[in-house]
Motif scaffolding. Structure first.
Motif, PDB file in Angstrom:
ATOM      1  N   PRO A  12      18.541  -3.013   4.505  1.00  0.00           N
ATOM      2  CA  PRO A  12      17.740  -2.587   3.344  1.00  0.00           C
ATOM      3  C   PRO A  12      16.401  -2.004   3.757  1.00  0.00           C
ATOM      4  N   LYS A  13      15.916  -1.089   2.940  1.00  0.00           N
ATOM      5  CA  LYS A  13      14.653  -0.417   3.250  1.00  0.00           C
ATOM      6  C   LYS A  13      13.480  -1.393   3.275  1.00  0.00           C
ATOM      7  N   VAL A  14      13.587  -2.483   2.525  1.00  0.00           N
ATOM      8  CA  VAL A  14      12.504  -3.464   2.518  1.00  0.00           C
ATOM      9  C   VAL A  14      12.382  -4.146   3.878  1.00  0.00           C
ATOM     10  N   LEU A  15      13.477  -4.273   4.620  1.00  0.00           N
ATOM     11  CA  LEU A  15      13.406  -4.793   5.986  1.00  0.00           C
ATOM     12  C   LEU A  15      12.957  -3.699   6.943  1.00  0.00           C
ATOM     13  N   GLN A  16      13.456  -2.490   6.760  1.00  0.00           N
ATOM     14  CA  GLN A  16      13.039  -1.387   7.618  1.00  0.00           C
ATOM     15  C   GLN A  16      11.529  -1.151   7.544  1.00  0.00           C
ATOM     16  N   SER A  74      19.792  -7.774  -5.876  1.00  0.00           N
ATOM     17  CA  SER A  74      19.045  -9.024  -6.050  1.00  0.00           C
ATOM     18  C   SER A  74      18.574  -9.574  -4.712  1.00  0.00           C
ATOM     19  N   ILE A  75      19.389  -9.404  -3.668  1.00  0.00           N
ATOM     20  CA  ILE A  75      18.983  -9.831  -2.324  1.00  0.00           C
ATOM     21  C   ILE A  75      17.785  -9.008  -1.850  1.00  0.00           C
ATOM     22  N   ASP A  76      17.842  -7.709  -2.039  1.00  0.00           N
ATOM     23  CA  ASP A  76      16.746  -6.843  -1.605  1.00  0.00           C
ATOM     24  C   ASP A  76      15.469  -7.145  -2.377  1.00  0.00           C
ATOM     25  N   ASN A  77      15.603  -7.462  -3.662  1.00  0.00           N
ATOM     26  CA  ASN A  77      14.420  -7.843  -4.448  1.00  0.00           C
ATOM     27  C   ASN A  77      13.822  -9.151  -3.933  1.00  0.00           C
ATOM     28  N   TYR A  78      14.676 -10.084  -3.586  1.00  0.00           N
ATOM     29  CA  TYR A  78      14.211 -11.359  -3.010  1.00  0.00           C
ATOM     30  C   TYR A  78      13.441 -11.106  -1.720  1.00  0.00           C
ATOM     31  N   LEU A  79      14.013 -10.267  -0.856  1.00  0.00           N
ATOM     32  CA  LEU A  79      13.338  -9.959   0.411  1.00  0.00           C
ATOM     33  C   LEU A  79      12.016  -9.244   0.167  1.00  0.00           C
ATOM     34  N   GLY A  80      11.992  -8.385  -0.840  1.00  0.00           N
ATOM     35  CA  GLY A  80      10.754  -7.678  -1.169  1.00  0.00           C
ATOM     36  C   GLY A  80       9.643  -8.615  -1.601  1.00  0.00           C
ATOM     37  N   ILE A  82       9.625 -12.019  -0.579  1.00  0.00           N
ATOM     38  CA  ILE A  82       9.397 -13.047   0.433  1.00  0.00           C
ATOM     39  C   ILE A  82       8.755 -12.492   1.701  1.00  0.00           C
ATOM     40  N   PHE A  83       9.080 -11.245   2.093  1.00  0.00           N
ATOM     41  CA  PHE A  83       8.530 -10.708   3.334  1.00  0.00           C
ATOM     42  C   PHE A  83       7.003 -10.623   3.321  1.00  0.00           C
ATOM     43  N   PRO A  84       6.382 -10.102   2.263  1.00  0.00           N
ATOM     44  CA  PRO A  84       4.914 -10.079   2.249  1.00  0.00           C
ATOM     45  C   PRO A  84       4.307 -11.473   2.344  1.00  0.00           C
ATOM     46  N   GLN A  85       4.957 -12.454   1.735  1.00  0.00           N
ATOM     47  CA  GLN A  85       4.466 -13.830   1.835  1.00  0.00           C
ATOM     48  C   GLN A  85       4.551 -14.344   3.267  1.00  0.00           C
ATOM     49  N   ILE A  86       5.687 -14.077   3.920  1.00  0.00           N
ATOM     50  CA  ILE A  86       5.872 -14.517   5.311  1.00  0.00           C
ATOM     51  C   ILE A  86       4.828 -13.871   6.220  1.00  0.00           C
ATOM     52  N   MET A  87       4.663 -12.550   6.106  1.00  0.00           N
ATOM     53  CA  MET A  87       3.702 -11.857   6.956  1.00  0.00           C
ATOM     54  C   MET A  87       2.274 -12.320   6.672  1.00  0.00           C
ATOM     55  N   GLY A  88       1.977 -12.600   5.417  1.00  0.00           N
ATOM     56  CA  GLY A  88       0.646 -13.082   5.060  1.00  0.00           C
ATOM     57  C   GLY A  88       0.351 -14.433   5.668  1.00  0.00           C
ATOM     58  N   ILE A  89       1.345 -15.309   5.702  1.00  0.00           N
ATOM     59  CA  ILE A  89       1.158 -16.634   6.306  1.00  0.00           C
ATOM     60  C   ILE A  89       0.920 -16.510   7.805  1.00  0.00           C
ATOM     61  N   PHE A  90       1.686 -15.644   8.472  1.00  0.00           N
ATOM     62  CA  PHE A  90       1.474 -15.439   9.910  1.00  0.00           C
ATOM     63  C   PHE A  90       0.086 -14.846  10.174  1.00  0.00           C
ATOM     64  N   GLU A  91      -0.311 -13.878   9.365  1.00  0.00           N
ATOM     65  CA  GLU A  91      -1.621 -13.246   9.556  1.00  0.00           C
ATOM     66  C   GLU A  91      -2.757 -14.245   9.352  1.00  0.00           C
ATOM     67  N   ALA A  92      -2.504 -15.270   8.545  1.00  0.00           N
ATOM     68  CA  ALA A  92      -3.518 -16.302   8.319  1.00  0.00           C
ATOM     69  C   ALA A  92      -3.531 -17.353   9.423  1.00  0.00           C
ATOM     70  N   GLY A  93      -2.632 -17.198  10.407  1.00  0.00           N
ATOM     71  CA  GLY A  93      -2.610 -18.119  11.539  1.00  0.00           C
ATOM     72  C   GLY A  93      -1.730 -19.336  11.341  1.00  0.00           C
ATOM     73  N   SER A  94      -0.900 -19.339  10.304  1.00  0.00           N
ATOM     74  CA  SER A  94      -0.010 -20.468  10.041  1.00  0.00           C
ATOM     75  C   SER A  94       1.447 -20.056  10.277  1.00  0.00           C
ATOM     76  N   VAL A  95       2.350 -21.018  10.103  1.00  0.00           N
ATOM     77  CA  VAL A  95       3.783 -20.777  10.271  1.00  0.00           C
ATOM     78  C   VAL A  95       4.478 -21.018   8.926  1.00  0.00           C
ATOM     79  N   PRO A  96       5.252 -20.066   8.433  1.00  0.00           N
ATOM     80  CA  PRO A  96       5.924 -20.249   7.138  1.00  0.00           C
ATOM     81  C   PRO A  96       6.908 -21.408   7.166  1.00  0.00           C
ATOM     82  N   GLU A  97       6.950 -22.168   6.099  1.00  0.00           N
ATOM     83  CA  GLU A  97       7.899 -23.263   5.950  1.00  0.00           C
ATOM     84  C   GLU A  97       8.663 -23.091   4.640  1.00  0.00           C
TER      85      GLU A  97
END
Length: 288
Positions: A12-16, A74-80, A82-97
């Motif tokens: 999906p383009k959201v992963l690309q 629906s899967i692509d919408n979910y990834l759209g 969740i991905f910004p949340q995951i990257m935001g957590i990493f950028e804040a210095g934490s690990v997503p759970e």
């Protein structure tokens, strides 16, 4: 009525998006008929990792994009989300759970991502499936009208492909109770690069690694790796005693092995890095 979707992205383009080189383009290479990768080139993500009508199914006598829009949409919408949340957590210095129902939901999405790829279903050819279904009906159905319909269908390759594709797609999105039970034992970890080395994006999306044994999920040492950005990969594994830390730093050597495995077992690869993809395919990039 909305126009039927025909260009179906199996990556999906959201992963690309996480692997863009710039302006919705990635450095891209694909294998030719001899199994060799072409020289990498910049390609727009609208035109990468897709097959026309790959998930189109028959709804009665009509072609439908219901699986592409409703299931994979629906899967692509979910990834759209969740991905910004995951990257935001990493950028804040934490690990997503992921806890509670969030974890099995994520695991199911990862498995569906892997199942949607041509690499997963490449042993199943739509025309052969359609012909097999038609022959089965012909051999079992005693109705003369039904037999005549199947005999006519066997003379029409286009219709056989539509039937076979429908069977393939419907079977692919089905999760058996046995598979659900196997997935129930997996936990989530992260494999992170802290050097200049990065993950490739590949048409296989995720990689089953056996760690010395078979890579089937029945192997209790098996892992699933899925890069979600050049520096981050999801890892699903069994860790009932919770001994493995949530974050594993990947060495340059391990990263290279993962990328070479991805390229070897995929038909297309992409990267944000021209240098990385050139080193993998061993060819200089070209302008197109």
């Amino acid at each position: 009525m909305s126009k039927r979707s025909k260009n179906h992205h199996y990556v999906p383009k959201v992963l690309q998006k996480q692997f863009w080189a710039h302006d919705e383009h990635v450095w891209y290479s694909e294998k030719d008929e001899s199994g060799q990768y072409c020289a990498p080139y910049l390609k727009h993500v609208d035109k990468t990792f897709f097959i026309k009508n790959y998930y189109t199914v028959l709804d009665g006598d009509e072609l439908s994009d219901v699986v592409e829009k409703k299931f994979y949409g629906s899967i692509d919408n979910y990834l759209g989300e969740i991905f910004p949340q995951i990257m935001g957590i990493f950028e804040a210095g934490s690990v997503p759970e992921f806890e509670g129902e969030a974890l099995p939901s994520l695991i199911n999405v990862i498995v569906e991502m892997i199942k949607r790829t041509p690499e997963f279903t490449r042993r199943y050819e739509d025309l052969a499936i359609g012909r097999e279904v038609a022959l089965d009906v012909l051999n079992q159905d005693e109705s003369d009208e039904r037999k005549q319909a199947m005999l006519a269908l066997l003379q029409n390759e286009s219709k056989l492909k539509e039937l076979g594709r429908t069977v393939r797609v419907r079977a692919t999105i089905d999760i058996s109770d046995r598979m659900a039970s196997i997935l129930d034992g997996f936990s989530l970890r992260w494999a992170i690069s802290e050097t200049n080395h990065s993950y490739l994006l590949s048409s296989r999306i995720g990689y089953q690694i056996g760690n010395g044994g078979p890579n089937g999920l029945q192997n209790h040492n098996a892992e699933i790796w899925m890069p979600v950005s050049p520096k981050h990969a999801l890892v699903l594994l069994r860790d009932p005693a919770n001994r493995i830390p949530p974050k594993h730093v990947v060495s340059p050597m391990q990263m290279r092995k993962i990328n070479e495995y991805a390229a070897r077992n995929s038909n297309q690869i992409a990267s944000h890095s021209q240098r990385l993809i050139e080193s993998i395919v061993r060819k200089r990039a070209v302008l197109r």
